[in-house]
Design a protein around this motif. Structure first.
Motif, PDB file in Angstrom:
ATOM      1  N   PRO A  41      22.269  -0.793 -14.672  1.00 30.60           N
ATOM      2  CA  PRO A  41      22.760  -0.960 -13.295  1.00 30.60           C
ATOM      3  C   PRO A  41      21.692  -1.565 -12.373  1.00 30.60           C
ATOM      4  N   PRO A  42      22.128  -2.370 -11.391  1.00 34.12           N
ATOM      5  CA  PRO A  42      21.174  -3.129 -10.577  1.00 34.12           C
ATOM      6  C   PRO A  42      20.280  -2.289  -9.664  1.00 34.12           C
ATOM      7  N   THR A 176      31.904  -2.474 -10.257  1.00 36.83           N
ATOM      8  CA  THR A 176      33.079  -3.024 -10.941  1.00 36.83           C
ATOM      9  C   THR A 176      34.318  -2.607 -10.122  1.00 36.83           C
ATOM     10  N   PRO A 177      35.446  -3.316 -10.298  1.00 39.02           N
ATOM     11  CA  PRO A 177      36.575  -3.092  -9.380  1.00 39.02           C
ATOM     12  C   PRO A 177      37.016  -1.631  -9.249  1.00 39.02           C
ATOM     13  N   GLY A 178      37.104  -0.898 -10.364  1.00 38.03           N
ATOM     14  CA  GLY A 178      37.572   0.490 -10.279  1.00 38.03           C
ATOM     15  C   GLY A 178      36.586   1.360  -9.523  1.00 38.03           C
ATOM     16  N   SER A 179      35.301   1.246  -9.871  1.00 36.69           N
ATOM     17  CA  SER A 179      34.318   2.095  -9.204  1.00 36.69           C
ATOM     18  C   SER A 179      34.111   1.647  -7.763  1.00 36.69           C
ATOM     19  N   ARG A 180      34.409   0.376  -7.490  1.00 38.79           N
ATOM     20  CA  ARG A 180      34.312  -0.106  -6.096  1.00 38.79           C
ATOM     21  C   ARG A 180      35.301   0.651  -5.203  1.00 38.79           C
ATOM     22  N   ARG A 181      36.518   0.798  -5.677  1.00 39.91           N
ATOM     23  CA  ARG A 181      37.516   1.516  -4.869  1.00 39.91           C
ATOM     24  C   ARG A 181      37.159   2.986  -4.739  1.00 39.91           C
ATOM     25  N   ARG A 255      37.178 -13.218 -13.435  1.00 39.73           N
ATOM     26  CA  ARG A 255      36.917 -11.967 -12.702  1.00 39.73           C
ATOM     27  C   ARG A 255      36.408 -12.215 -11.295  1.00 39.73           C
ATOM     28  N   GLU A 256      36.120 -13.452 -10.986  1.00 35.44           N
ATOM     29  CA  GLU A 256      35.565 -13.829  -9.670  1.00 35.44           C
ATOM     30  C   GLU A 256      34.321 -13.007  -9.342  1.00 35.44           C
ATOM     31  N   ALA A 293      30.456  -9.263  -7.241  1.00 32.59           N
ATOM     32  CA  ALA A 293      31.833  -9.726  -7.030  1.00 32.59           C
ATOM     33  C   ALA A 293      31.926 -10.533  -5.746  1.00 32.59           C
ATOM     34  N   LYS A 294      32.747 -11.559  -5.805  1.00 35.70           N
ATOM     35  CA  LYS A 294      33.020 -12.393  -4.637  1.00 35.70           C
ATOM     36  C   LYS A 294      34.453 -12.093  -4.196  1.00 35.70           C
TER      37      LYS A 294
END
Ligand SMILES: C[S@@+](CC[C@H](N)C(=O)[O-])C[C@H]1O[C@@H](n2cnc3c(N)ncnc32)[C@H](O)[C@@H]1O
Length: 330
Positions: A41-42, A176-181, A255-256, A293-294
């Protein structure tokens, strides 16, 4: 007699990163490097050297996000201060708070600024920023949190007045999209009806512009990328040869998002002393170190809605490179 407030009275810094936190790196290394597709992870880029490298990335001509976000803040901060009436700014991943100063100044000019709550994993930065800001703003209190915003949001102090929670720099794109929400839902819990989330997000655009931003000609992003291996060497007694890894940055159209990876230039085995672990790399094997992500405005609106938030303002530059959004609980 009037009570005398000293600078020390106005600064509190609490550190929630204890012994357990080398474990957080150890857990991420153990988990991420033993998977079939290796990943780290970053957040582990940012030791003192990594933070300096990030500041240098922001100065590279190819790296448009910082200067664009700053330009939006310069132009719109007075409006943000007036619209929110905020007396308190909570900031996740505050770093050196260079851009934040623009907003804090606008809040001070509006006569509402009372407290700043920076949260960052890098202790030195939180302390330095806290001390500089109380000097710059008479009457400002700073409650700094040295911690991981994914694990320590419960330590954000109770609000003192209308609050802005700021998450700048496009860092939300690292999820990632799921963890972002899921993370946005956590952030929403810091907001009462009168509070706002101020979110910086990079926008979908010509992939060549994005790829250049993450692969600058001076090689600063490459050095930043390799720095994560130096962090693992220093903290977990490992023997990565950072120069044996090539910096890779490419845009994933489907995935943009932008991905950064480190590609092993040859077959090698790395020993991680603190974990008693040997990790093998095949020639050209890649380790993913970041996704960024963009967003399209629609995706942003949908993600916010999924967290119970409603977009109030979308502020962008004329070229629509980057967006600052203000949203509030629905
Ligand atoms: C990309 S920099 C952005 C810095 C600054 N906010 C900006 O917009 O220029 C990300 C910052 O977030 C911090 N950071 C990254 N992951 C973190 C985490 N999980 N918890 C707390 N801070 C984190 C890093 O130390 C770094 O200062």
């Amino acid at each position: 007699m009037e009570p005398v407030t000293t600078l020390e009275d106005r600064v509190v810094v609490r550190n929630y990163l204890g012994a357990g936190d080398e474990r957080a790196l150890a857990d991420d290394v153990l988990d991420g490097l033993t998977r079939p597709f290796k990943e780290l992870p970053p957040k582990h880029f940012y030791d003192a050297a990594g933070a300096d490298l990030f500041d240098r990335i922001c100065e590279q001509p190819e790296y448009y996000p910082t200067r664009t976000e700053r330009a939006i803040l310069v132009e719109r901060s007075a409006e943000i201060a007036a619209l929110t009436g905020a007396s308190e700014l909570v900031e996740l991943g505050s770093g050196t708070a260079v851009k934040t100063r623009i907003l804090l100044q606008a809040m001070a000019d509006a006569g509402t600024l009372e407290r700043y709550v920076p949260i960052d994993v890098t202790e030195g930065m939180v302390r330095d920023v806290a001390e500089q800001l109380v000097e710059e703003h008479p009457g400002l209190a700073v409650h700094g949190i040295v911690g991981d915003f994914e694990r320590h949001l419960q330590h954000v102090p109770e609000p003192d007045g209308p609050r802005i929670v700021a998450f700048l720099g496009g860092t939300l794109g690292n999820f990632t999209p799921g963890s972002r929400r899921r993370f946005l839902r956590q952030l929403a819990k810091l907001l009462r009806p009168q509070d706002f989330l101020l979110l910086g997000t990079d926008l979908v655009k010509d992939p060549a512009i994005i790829e250049a931003a993450y692969d600058d000609a001076a090689g600063v992003t490459a050095a930043f990328n390799r720095n994560v291996l130096k962090v693992v060497n220093a903290e977990l007694d490992a023997d990565f040869d950072p120069e044996a890894f090539e910096h890779v940055a490419f845009y994933d159209h489907e995935r943009e998002w932008l991905e950064m990876r480190l590609r092993a230039s040859r077959k090698m085995s790395v020993h991680i002393g603190a974990l008693g672990l040997d990790i093998d790399f095949a020639p050209r094997e890649e380790l993913r170190t970041e996704i960024s992500a963009k967003f399209t405005p629609e995706r942003l609106r949908d993600d916010l809605a999924a967290a119970g938030l409603e977009l109030a303002e979308l502020l962008t530059d004329t070229d629509r490179m980057f967006a600052l959004s203000l949203s509030r609980p629905r």
